[in-house]
Design a protein around this motif. Structure first.
Motif, PDB file in Angstrom:
ATOM      1  N   ASP A   3       0.810  -1.222   0.000  1.00 36.76           N
ATOM      2  CA  ASP A   3       0.000   0.000   0.000  1.00 36.76           C
ATOM      3  C   ASP A   3       0.843   1.271   0.000  1.00 36.76           C
ATOM      4  N   ASP A   4       2.047   1.232   0.589  1.00 33.13           N
ATOM      5  CA  ASP A   4       2.859   2.448   0.627  1.00 33.13           C
ATOM      6  C   ASP A   4       3.895   2.505  -0.490  1.00 33.13           C
ATOM      7  N   ALA A   5       3.920   1.527  -1.370  1.00 33.83           N
ATOM      8  CA  ALA A   5       4.822   1.574  -2.521  1.00 33.83           C
ATOM      9  C   ALA A   5       4.258   2.541  -3.556  1.00 33.83           C
ATOM     10  N   PRO A   6       5.118   3.310  -4.201  1.00 33.86           N
ATOM     11  CA  PRO A   6       4.620   4.259  -5.205  1.00 33.86           C
ATOM     12  C   PRO A   6       4.088   3.529  -6.438  1.00 33.86           C
ATOM     13  N   ILE A   7       3.175   4.175  -7.136  1.00 33.23           N
ATOM     14  CA  ILE A   7       2.658   3.661  -8.406  1.00 33.23           C
ATOM     15  C   ILE A   7       3.737   3.879  -9.450  1.00 33.23           C
ATOM     16  N   ARG A   8       4.112   2.814 -10.133  1.00 34.92           N
ATOM     17  CA  ARG A   8       5.191   2.851 -11.118  1.00 34.92           C
ATOM     18  C   ARG A   8       4.604   3.161 -12.495  1.00 34.92           C
ATOM     19  N   VAL A   9       5.027   4.296 -13.079  1.00 37.43           N
ATOM     20  CA  VAL A   9       4.432   4.789 -14.321  1.00 37.43           C
ATOM     21  C   VAL A   9       5.463   4.777 -15.442  1.00 37.43           C
ATOM     22  N   LEU A  10       5.045   4.279 -16.598  1.00 32.99           N
ATOM     23  CA  LEU A  10       5.847   4.317 -17.818  1.00 32.99           C
ATOM     24  C   LEU A  10       5.215   5.323 -18.766  1.00 32.99           C
ATOM     25  N   LEU A  11       6.013   6.212 -19.328  1.00 35.92           N
ATOM     26  CA  LEU A  11       5.523   7.234 -20.254  1.00 35.92           C
ATOM     27  C   LEU A  11       5.950   6.887 -21.675  1.00 35.92           C
ATOM     28  N   ALA A  12       5.005   6.909 -22.609  1.00 36.41           N
ATOM     29  CA  ALA A  12       5.314   6.614 -24.006  1.00 36.41           C
ATOM     30  C   ALA A  12       4.751   7.710 -24.903  1.00 36.41           C
ATOM     31  N   ASP A  13       5.649   8.472 -25.504  1.00 33.47           N
ATOM     32  CA  ASP A  13       5.274   9.532 -26.438  1.00 33.47           C
ATOM     33  C   ASP A  13       6.496   9.825 -27.289  1.00 33.47           C
ATOM     34  N   ASP A  14       6.295  10.072 -28.579  1.00 34.44           N
ATOM     35  CA  ASP A  14       7.440  10.319 -29.450  1.00 34.44           C
ATOM     36  C   ASP A  14       8.022  11.716 -29.274  1.00 34.44           C
ATOM     37  N   GLN A  15       7.332  12.592 -28.562  1.00 40.92           N
ATOM     38  CA  GLN A  15       7.843  13.936 -28.325  1.00 40.92           C
ATOM     39  C   GLN A  15       8.459  14.023 -26.926  1.00 40.92           C
ATOM     40  N   ALA A  16       9.752  14.269 -26.882  1.00 34.06           N
ATOM     41  CA  ALA A  16      10.478  14.327 -25.606  1.00 34.06           C
ATOM     42  C   ALA A  16       9.919  15.405 -24.681  1.00 34.06           C
ATOM     43  N   GLU A  37      10.738   5.826 -19.894  1.00 36.40           N
ATOM     44  CA  GLU A  37      10.200   6.676 -20.951  1.00 36.40           C
ATOM     45  C   GLU A  37      10.510   6.017 -22.286  1.00 36.40           C
ATOM     46  N   ALA A  38       9.527   6.027 -23.187  1.00 41.29           N
ATOM     47  CA  ALA A  38       9.680   5.393 -24.490  1.00 41.29           C
ATOM     48  C   ALA A  38       9.208   6.340 -25.586  1.00 41.29           C
ATOM     49  N   ALA A  39       9.830   6.224 -26.761  1.00 40.48           N
ATOM     50  CA  ALA A  39       9.458   7.066 -27.898  1.00 40.48           C
ATOM     51  C   ALA A  39       8.628   6.318 -28.932  1.00 40.48           C
ATOM     52  N   THR A  40       8.486   4.999 -28.792  1.00 41.88           N
ATOM     53  CA  THR A  40       7.668   4.196 -29.707  1.00 41.88           C
ATOM     54  C   THR A  40       6.882   3.164 -28.904  1.00 41.88           C
ATOM     55  N   GLY A  41       5.867   2.607 -29.538  1.00 41.71           N
ATOM     56  CA  GLY A  41       5.096   1.551 -28.894  1.00 41.71           C
ATOM     57  C   GLY A  41       5.936   0.321 -28.599  1.00 41.71           C
ATOM     58  N   ARG A  42       6.873   0.004 -29.486  1.00 38.23           N
ATOM     59  CA  ARG A  42       7.764  -1.152 -29.271  1.00 38.23           C
ATOM     60  C   ARG A  42       8.640  -0.916 -28.043  1.00 38.23           C
ATOM     61  N   GLU A  43       9.205   0.274 -27.915  1.00 36.35           N
ATOM     62  CA  GLU A  43      10.010   0.598 -26.735  1.00 36.35           C
ATOM     63  C   GLU A  43       9.163   0.511 -25.467  1.00 36.35           C
ATOM     64  N   ALA A  44       7.930   0.997 -25.548  1.00 38.14           N
ATOM     65  CA  ALA A  44       7.033   0.946 -24.390  1.00 38.14           C
ATOM     66  C   ALA A  44       6.785  -0.501 -23.984  1.00 38.14           C
ATOM     67  N   VAL A  55       1.351   1.334 -14.484  1.00 35.69           N
ATOM     68  CA  VAL A  55       0.520   2.139 -15.389  1.00 35.69           C
ATOM     69  C   VAL A  55       1.383   2.570 -16.566  1.00 35.69           C
ATOM     70  N   VAL A  56       0.789   2.554 -17.770  1.00 37.38           N
ATOM     71  CA  VAL A  56       1.465   3.075 -18.961  1.00 37.38           C
ATOM     72  C   VAL A  56       0.622   4.207 -19.525  1.00 37.38           C
ATOM     73  N   VAL A  57       1.229   5.391 -19.654  1.00 40.30           N
ATOM     74  CA  VAL A  57       0.586   6.527 -20.304  1.00 40.30           C
ATOM     75  C   VAL A  57       1.111   6.536 -21.730  1.00 40.30           C
ATOM     76  N   MET A  58       0.232   6.202 -22.691  1.00 41.46           N
ATOM     77  CA  MET A  58       0.660   5.929 -24.064  1.00 41.46           C
ATOM     78  C   MET A  58       0.006   6.880 -25.061  1.00 41.46           C
ATOM     79  N   ASP A  59       0.841   7.508 -25.883  1.00 42.01           N
ATOM     80  CA  ASP A  59       0.364   8.301 -27.014  1.00 42.01           C
ATOM     81  C   ASP A  59      -0.122   7.322 -28.087  1.00 42.01           C
ATOM     82  N   ILE A  60      -1.111   7.727 -28.862  1.00 38.48           N
ATOM     83  CA  ILE A  60      -1.620   6.839 -29.919  1.00 38.48           C
ATOM     84  C   ILE A  60      -0.769   6.931 -31.173  1.00 38.48           C
TER      85      ILE A  60
END
Length: 76
Positions: A3-16, A37-44, A55-60
């Motif tokens: 419960d006290d561990a942080p939520i681990r988030v991955l960011l995916a967007d081609d714009q830095a 952080e990823a710049a492509t869906g494959r990297e994500a 959680v993954v925040v993914m650009d389309i």
């Protein structure tokens, strides 16, 4: 995850700049951390597996593998 561990988030967007803005916002939350952080869906896809993101925040629209296909790969 405890419960006290942080939520681990991955960011995916081609714009830095967009990734950086999201990373700044997420990094300012005490219960969240950016684990990759990823710049492509494959990297994500590859980072989601190795970084064990909650959680993954993914650009389309991204080059090579778009966010929709990247999400399919992660969910499979």
């Amino acid at each position: 995850m405890t419960d006290d561990a942080p939520i681990r988030v991955l960011l995916a967007d081609d714009q830095a700049l967009v990734r950086g803005a999201f990373a700044l916002l997420i990094g300012s939350a005490p219960d969240m951390e950016v684990v990759g952080e990823a710049a492509t869906g494959r990297e994500a896809y590859e980072l989601a597996r190795s970084a064990r993101a909650d959680v993954v925040v993914m650009d389309i629209r991204m080059p090579e593998t778009d966010g929709i296909e990247g999400t399919r790969l992660i969910a499979a």
